[in-house]
Design an enzyme around this catalytic site. Structure first.
Site, PDB file in Angstrom:
ATOM      1  N   HIS A 118       0.859  -1.297   0.327  1.00 40.33           N
ATOM      2  CA  HIS A 118       0.347  -0.585   0.270  1.00 40.33           C
ATOM      3  C   HIS A 118       0.308   1.006  -0.004  1.00 40.33           C
ATOM      4  O   HIS A 118       2.069   1.202   0.668  1.00 40.33           O
ATOM      5  CB  HIS A 118      -0.659  -0.061   0.769  1.00 40.33           C
ATOM      6  CG  HIS A 118       0.332  -0.317   2.686  1.00 40.33           C
ATOM      7  ND1 HIS A 118       0.296   0.881   3.120  1.00 40.33           N
ATOM      8  CD2 HIS A 118      -0.409  -0.721   3.589  1.00 40.33           C
ATOM      9  CE1 HIS A 118       0.895   1.038   3.724  1.00 40.33           C
ATOM     10  NE2 HIS A 118       1.259  -0.095   4.689  1.00 40.33           N
ATOM     11  N   ASP A 119       0.457   2.266  -0.854  1.00 41.47           N
ATOM     12  CA  ASP A 119       0.782   3.605  -0.633  1.00 41.47           C
ATOM     13  C   ASP A 119       2.338   3.364  -1.492  1.00 41.47           C
ATOM     14  O   ASP A 119       2.814   4.406  -1.076  1.00 41.47           O
ATOM     15  CB  ASP A 119       0.664   4.365   0.521  1.00 41.47           C
ATOM     16  CG  ASP A 119      -0.271   4.498   0.755  1.00 41.47           C
ATOM     17  OD1 ASP A 119      -1.012   4.916   0.040  1.00 41.47           O
ATOM     18  OD2 ASP A 119      -0.250   3.712   1.943  1.00 41.47           O
ATOM     19  N   GLY A 136       4.753  -1.558   2.760  1.00 41.92           N
ATOM     20  CA  GLY A 136       3.834  -0.180   3.015  1.00 41.92           C
ATOM     21  C   GLY A 136       5.058   1.407   2.522  1.00 41.92           C
ATOM     22  O   GLY A 136       5.904   1.051   3.309  1.00 41.92           O
TER      23      GLY A 136
END
Length: 267
Positions: A118-119, A136
């Protein structure tokens, strides 16, 4: 061409000349650009934004939910640029409230079983070899190459034009133009071959080598080393890129290889 055996939500948006093979799954909040190929069994969930001329192979999963306990179901996306190849079983997760989106640029090769958490922010012309895992909020600069089975800890940054050996375990930032290897991953030189292949001149490579001598071989702290580089090395894009990267590091920068450390043999 969309196979009648694929599951495609009627709200999904397609450009021209998109091919969707049998048993692919495409959700409604999805945009796919011109000339893309979606392989058999690929899964593209809500929040995927895919550019032109991308090839997504069998069992790849795009825009899966973040593997983050802080995620509360907020609306986030995955944004993938043009001319990317995403091979079998690769996974690219949506963003979280931290940044709102996971971004993959243009002209990247993402090999089988790669995970992009994520991100993450992946630049252009990057190669992630089989089974690379990005935690992440990892940032990967343009033209970086990360060898197979490498694991990059969350929040780490991989600098532009860097190259990491297979099996690297990374828990610190890797500066631009660096070649990294060993455990823990350490500076072992400049990525000379990659730089020359990409058109860097001998003068540019020489300046990078001199900067790395000051940073990694003279025993200075990185702050003082950056001051010396500014005083002794003529200003250039490469100099500003290296100094800016090091001074903006929040989690620390990798160290030079120490062959006397336990577990490594002295040649």
């Amino acid at each position: 061409m969309i196979s009648p055996l694929a599951h495609v939500h009627p709200d999904a948006k397609f450009g021209s000349n998109v091919t969707v093979e049998p048993f692919a799954y495409i959700a409604g909040d999805v945009t796919i650009g011109d000339d893309c190929w979606i392989g058999p069994g690929a899964v593209i969930y809500d929040g995927a934004r895919i550019g032109k001329n991308c090839k997504i192979h069998s069992a790849a999963v795009i825009a899966g939910l973040p593997q983050d306990l802080k995620f509360r179901g907020e609306y986030t996306t995955v944004e993938i640029g043009d001319n990317n190849t995403i091979r079998e079983c690769a996974t690219i997760n949506r963003g979280t409230a931290a940044k709102g989106k996971t971004v993959v640029g243009n002209n990247n090769l993402i090999m089988a079983y790669v995970h992009i958490g994520h991100d993450c922010q992946v630049g252009n012309n990057v190669v992630l070899v089989n089974r690379v895992s990005l935690g992440g909020e990892v940032e990967v600069g343009d033209w970086a190459i990360i060898g197979g089975h490498s694991a990059i800890h969350q929040f780490c940054r991989i600098g532009t034009h860097s190259m990491l050996s297979g099996g690297s375990l990374v828990n610190k930032d890797v500066p631009p133009f660096v070649k990294g290897a060993h455990y823990p991953v350490s500076f072992v030189g400049a990525n000379f071959i990659g730089l020359r292949r990409r058109g860097f001149t001998s003068e540019q490579v020489g300046h990078i080598q001199e900067m790395f001598r000051i940073l990694f071989q003279m025993g200075y702290g990185y702050g003082k080393a950056c001051d010396l580089i500014e005083a002794e090395i003529p200003r250039s894009e490469e100099r500003d890129t290296i100094i800016g990267f090091i001074r903006s590091s929040k989690g620390g920068v990798i160290k030079p290889f120490n062959p006397t450390k336990e577990g490594d043999e002295v040649e």
